[in-house]
Structures are given as C-alpha cells and as structure tokens.
Design a protein around this motif. Structure first.
Motif, PDB file in Angstrom:
ATOM      1  N   GLU A 159       0.761  -1.257  -0.056  1.00  0.00           N
ATOM      2  CA  GLU A 159      -0.146  -0.091   0.083  1.00  0.00           C
ATOM      3  C   GLU A 159       0.980   1.244  -0.048  1.00  0.00           C
ATOM      4  N   PHE A 163       0.746   4.153  -2.826  1.00  0.00           N
ATOM      5  CA  PHE A 163       0.766   5.555  -2.334  1.00  0.00           C
ATOM      6  C   PHE A 163       1.699   6.344  -2.937  1.00  0.00           C
ATOM      7  N   PHE A 166       1.429   7.024  -6.574  1.00  0.00           N
ATOM      8  CA  PHE A 166       0.188   7.647  -6.771  1.00  0.00           C
ATOM      9  C   PHE A 166       0.738   9.398  -6.518  1.00  0.00           C
ATOM     10  N   ILE A 167       1.309   9.415  -5.464  1.00  0.00           N
ATOM     11  CA  ILE A 167       1.941  10.976  -5.241  1.00  0.00           C
ATOM     12  C   ILE A 167       2.939  11.204  -6.454  1.00  0.00           C
ATOM     13  N   SER A 170       0.840  12.152  -9.421  1.00  0.00           N
ATOM     14  CA  SER A 170      -0.067  13.328  -9.326  1.00  0.00           C
ATOM     15  C   SER A 170       0.837  14.742  -9.210  1.00  0.00           C
ATOM     16  N   ILE A 174       0.529  18.335 -11.101  1.00  0.00           N
ATOM     17  CA  ILE A 174       0.528  19.366 -10.610  1.00  0.00           C
ATOM     18  C   ILE A 174       1.745  20.369 -11.077  1.00  0.00           C
TER      19      ILE A 174
ATOM     20  N   PRO B 120      -2.458   5.416   7.547  1.00  0.00           N
ATOM     21  CA  PRO B 120      -1.266   5.257   7.621  1.00  0.00           C
ATOM     22  C   PRO B 120      -0.337   6.349   7.671  1.00  0.00           C
ATOM     23  N   ILE B 174      -5.311  15.595  -3.723  1.00  0.00           N
ATOM     24  CA  ILE B 174      -4.800  14.502  -3.928  1.00  0.00           C
ATOM     25  C   ILE B 174      -5.038  13.378  -2.860  1.00  0.00           C
ATOM     26  N   LEU B 175      -4.849  13.630  -1.817  1.00  0.00           N
ATOM     27  CA  LEU B 175      -4.876  12.985  -0.657  1.00  0.00           C
ATOM     28  C   LEU B 175      -6.502  12.582  -0.695  1.00  0.00           C
ATOM     29  N   ARG B 177      -8.312  11.879  -3.033  1.00  0.00           N
ATOM     30  CA  ARG B 177      -8.881  11.250  -4.119  1.00  0.00           C
ATOM     31  C   ARG B 177      -7.996   9.959  -3.800  1.00  0.00           C
ATOM     32  N   TRP B 178      -7.010   9.827  -3.258  1.00  0.00           N
ATOM     33  CA  TRP B 178      -6.513   8.779  -2.872  1.00  0.00           C
ATOM     34  C   TRP B 178      -7.118   7.880  -1.934  1.00  0.00           C
ATOM     35  N   ARG B 182      -9.327   4.065  -2.236  1.00  0.00           N
ATOM     36  CA  ARG B 182      -9.019   3.124  -1.235  1.00  0.00           C
ATOM     37  C   ARG B 182     -10.321   2.524  -0.616  1.00  0.00           C
TER      38      ARG B 182
END
Lengths: 184, 184
Positions: A159, A163, A166-167, A170, A174, B120, B174-175, B177-178, B182
DNA sequence: CATACACTTCACTAATTTGTGAAACGACAG
DNA sequence: CTGTCGTTTCACAAATTAGTGAAGTGTATG
C-alpha cells in the motif's frame, strides 16, 4: 540550539571607498530592513535544514533568494553571511550538484557568479528529483523480501508503494499545471 | 559514507540455522528471508533519515512496517533491532508525538503495544502536517521584510510562496482522491 | 611571463546528534 | 502491601557533521 549569533566578521582590506553602508557594501536598498532580512535568511535556512538539507547550503540558498541582484559571486555570499570562503565553496558545490543553483562565469573577472535557475530550485526539489518514486522503489524491495503481498506486512508495504507512486504521478501533473498557469 | 555496518551486537553470522527468534518467540514466517528483511529495514531507515528523519525513529518505523504482527511492544522492537530499550523509548516518543505511531495498552501486561495507525503514517507526513503551508508562511515573512513584492527578491519570494500554497492545496486534493480510491 | 586575486582543498577543532548503561518509576501479580 | 518486570529518564561516551585558517590552483592582467 544552533548558533544564534552569526560569527562576527572583520573587515578585511582597506582598499576601496571608506564608507560603510551597513555591512554588505553592495546594492543595499535603503528602504529595506537588512537586519530583518538577515534574520529571515537564518529562519529560512533552519527550516530547510530541518527537512534534511545541509545547513550552509540552505543559508546560501536563502541569501540568493533575498538578493536584489540576479546572482552573486562566492565572495559576496561569504561576506553577506559572515562565513569563510571555504564554507561557501562547499555549500555551493552541493547546490550546483543537485541543480538548485547555476554557476555562470563573469566576463571580465576570475570569479563565477551563482544564481538561481530559471526553473526555480523548488521545482527540482519537489518532483523532478523523484523522491517519491525512489521511496516507492525502495519499498517495493521490501515487498519482495517479505515475500508475500497478502501477508500483513506485505500488504502494508504494498500500500505504501502504491501511495508513493500515486503521489509521484500526481505531483508531475500538478507541476505541469503550475507551469501552465505561470507561462500562458 | 554513512554507517555501513548495521548495529552490531550479538548475532554473529547471517546464514545457517539461525533460528533465533529469541525469547520473544514470535511469528517468524519460516519462508521469509529474515536477513533480507533486516537489511531492508536498514535501507529504509537510511532513506528516511536522509529526508531529515531521526534515525532511530526511522528504524522503528521500518520494523513496524515489516512486522507480521499488527503491533509490537517496545521490548520486541528493541530486540529485533538489537538496540537498547532506552533508544527505543526515545524513538517511539517522537513517533507518537508526530502521530506516526499509535500506542495501545496490552490487556494482561504492563507493556504497551505500538502499532501503525489506520490512517497510514505517510498520509500524516505528506500533507496533513502541512509542511508546504508552513514553508509558505515562512517565505511570506520574507516577502514582508524585503518590503516590495515587485523587486527582484520580492518577486522571487512571492513566487515561491505561491508555489508552496499551490502544492499544499493540490496535495490535499490528491489525498482526498487517494482515500476515495482506497475506500469505495 | 610573473603577479595577484578569487576560489578550492585539506587537516583539524568545535558543536551537535545518537546511543548506551544504570538508576528511577509504575503497574500488575501475589 | 510488596516484589517484579517492562519502560522511562538521566548523565555521559562515541560518532557525525559543520566550519575555520592556511596552503594550493588557475586565470586574467600588467
């Protein structure tokens, strides 16, 4: 605690005009609170060094940020910070290496001038350098060594890896958007 | 050039029947390469500490990440890392303080158990903590002291401030969306 | 071609950070 | 209540990092 009082610098060399404009001897906007500026540079540097940045490099970066001039020579930087030339040399070497500062030769002089790149340094710091991607790769190794992506630890690591990826993605988007808003 | 030798203590060799899950007697998945796992934890910690993270705290975090169990006691952590209880105590104090680790009492024992929060830890680290926002505020102070947002230095600082705010906002999105991807 | 100036490198000192052992503390078992 | 065991705190030792002065290197100028 860190040094709250920067080392006092003695004034070398008697050559040049004999008047003191408050310390730096260069391009001082008289409306500007040089004391406050210096203090800001220290706080700026302190913050960056809390984020894992070498201290002196952070100071140099701050100095360049607040400079009225587009660039400064190593000598000027050392003078303004009140530190030795050696310290500046080391700090600048690091900054150039990670691409946060550009060095350009000064035509009629033996000194180079250092300036912030057109692409501001924090762009490099934020995503181009790919910290998140690197962490993702590292964590992926973790997934491999624990062997099983469905075990508790495997799932946790997987996970985290997702993550980070993903960041990273993204963030690239941005940055794109940021650059578009800046340069229409 | 950092520490190339992981904390040496007991535990001479790394191969062989090394069936040392020492008195703690804990959930060692026999299919798992414990040597590799330990090595991973070190690399993980090293990376985090390069990002300005206290070293021992990074080690503890790594240990919790790779643990099969949902949480570990301070004693277990110290044992697995081969460091003193005191070191664990300090590391854990920091982690709890910044909300990266949760402490929960163990029913029939005097020891607490530490575990990674449901949210997390890297979520907290990434945006909730608002590093970008804090940097933006700091830089704003710089804009103030240089006095003029249109001067070269003023413009530089203002742009940095805007960038940091932009990133902070975007990161929050973004967070979001994350979390949506999930938990559908 | 020699000199001087600006930067760089080097060896060392100072300061900060990291981790340890030992003693103090506090909760549970009897 | 009292003893025990895990955790925490404290003072100190080791290791790392920062910064300095002085010597070294290279280049533009006289």
């Amino acid at each position: 605690m860190t040094n709250s009082t920067p080392p006092r610098r003695k004034r070398p060399d008697g050559s040049g005009p004999a008047h003191d404009d408050g310390g730096a001897g260069v391009a001082v906007d008289s409306t500007r609170d040089e004391e406050g500026v210096r203090h800001f540079v220290e706080r700026f540097a302190l913050t960056l060094s809390n984020l894992g940045f070498p201290r002196m490099s952070a100071r140099v970066l701050g100095t360049l940020m607040v400079a009225v001039e587009p660039g400064l020579t190593a000598g000027q930087i050392g003078q303004r910070l009140g530190v030795s030339a050696a310290a500046v040399s080391g700090a600048v070497r690091y900054l150039v290496q990670v691409g946060m500062v550009a060095r350009e030769p000064v035509p009629g002089s033996r000194s180079d001038r250092y300036r912030l790149p057109d692409d501001p340094w924090y762009l490099a710091g934020a995503a181009k350098s790919g910290v998140y991607k690197r962490v993702a790769d590292l964590v992926q190794e973790g997934v491999v060594v624990v062997g099983d992506e469905t075990s508790p630890s495997g799932a946790r690591l997987a996970e985290m890896r997702d993550f980070m990826l993903f960041i990273q993605d993204s963030l690239v988007d941005i940055l794109d958007r940021w650059e578009r808003t800046r340069t229409p």
